[in-house]
Design a protein around this motif. Structure first.
Motif, short mmCIF file in Angstrom:
data_model
loop_
_atom_site.label_atom_id
_atom_site.label_comp_id
_atom_site.label_asym_id
_atom_site.label_seq_id
_atom_site.Cartn_x
_atom_site.Cartn_y
_atom_site.Cartn_z
N ASP A 280 2.47 -5.70 3.56
CA ASP A 280 1.77 -6.53 4.55
C ASP A 280 1.78 -5.84 5.91
O ASP A 280 1.98 -6.47 6.95
N GLY A 281 1.57 -4.55 5.91
CA GLY A 281 1.45 -3.78 7.14
C GLY A 281 2.76 -3.25 7.68
O GLY A 281 2.77 -2.44 8.60
N ARG A 282 3.89 -3.72 7.15
CA ARG A 282 5.19 -3.27 7.63
C ARG A 282 5.61 -2.02 6.88
O ARG A 282 5.70 -2.03 5.66
N THR B 205 3.56 0.46 2.86
CA THR B 205 3.55 -0.64 3.81
C THR B 205 3.46 -1.93 3.00
O THR B 205 2.78 -1.99 1.97
N ARG C 128 0.85 -1.18 0.00
CA ARG C 128 0.00 0.00 0.00
C ARG C 128 0.90 1.24 0.00
O ARG C 128 1.70 1.43 0.92
#
Ligand code: ZN
Length: 144
Positions: A116-118, A114, A86
């Motif tokens: 996978d959210g990282r 990000t 993202r």
């Protein structure tokens, strides 16, 4: 921006309408900023504008725009969007040449995302040339 990772399948692009704030970070709505280049065939007047519009094309997952603003010699056969990635924010750090009076230019940027959210970021110096009158992306080198 050339890096992509391939994971199978795409997901829907984040919903961005012409009235949304432009993902490229300029204080304008998408329809009056990068959206003009994506949908109306308007040519980005400077390398920085093209860089911003290509970043925004990654956000809205406009593969056709990315391909038509890619130099034919370096253009990949297609663009896959990583569904786990993202794009968060674009920072333009430096530009050289790339105005209406030039035929080449570079844009150094940091694109935050990000995965996978990282949180992570891509730090790249992109090269652009004028091709058939319009700016196109040729190559990028990672600065980090
Ligand atoms: Zn924009």
């Amino acid at each position: 921006m050339s890096r992509r990772t391939s994971r199978p399948r795409g997901t829907a692009a984040p919903r961005i309408t012409s009235a949304s704030p432009c993902p490229c970070g300029l204080p304008a709505v998408y329809g009056e900023c990068c959206g003009r280049f994506h949908s109306c065939g308007a040519a980005a007047p400077t390398c920085e504008a093209l860089m911003r519009s290509r970043y925004a094309a990654f956000v809205v997952q406009d593969a056709a725009y990315l391909l038509r603003t890619w130099h034919p010699e370096t253009r990949p056969p297609g663009v896959d969007f990583d569904p786990g990635m993202r794009w968060v924010r674009l920072e333009i750090l430096d530009t050289t040449e790339g105005s209406a009076f030039h035929s080449t230019g570079t844009v150094t940027f940091r694109a935050h995302y990000t995965d996978d959210g990282r949180p992570d970021s891509l730090h790249e110096k992109s090269r652009f040339v004028r091709h058939e009158g319009a700016w196109v992306y040729t190559t990028g080198v990672f600065v980090d």
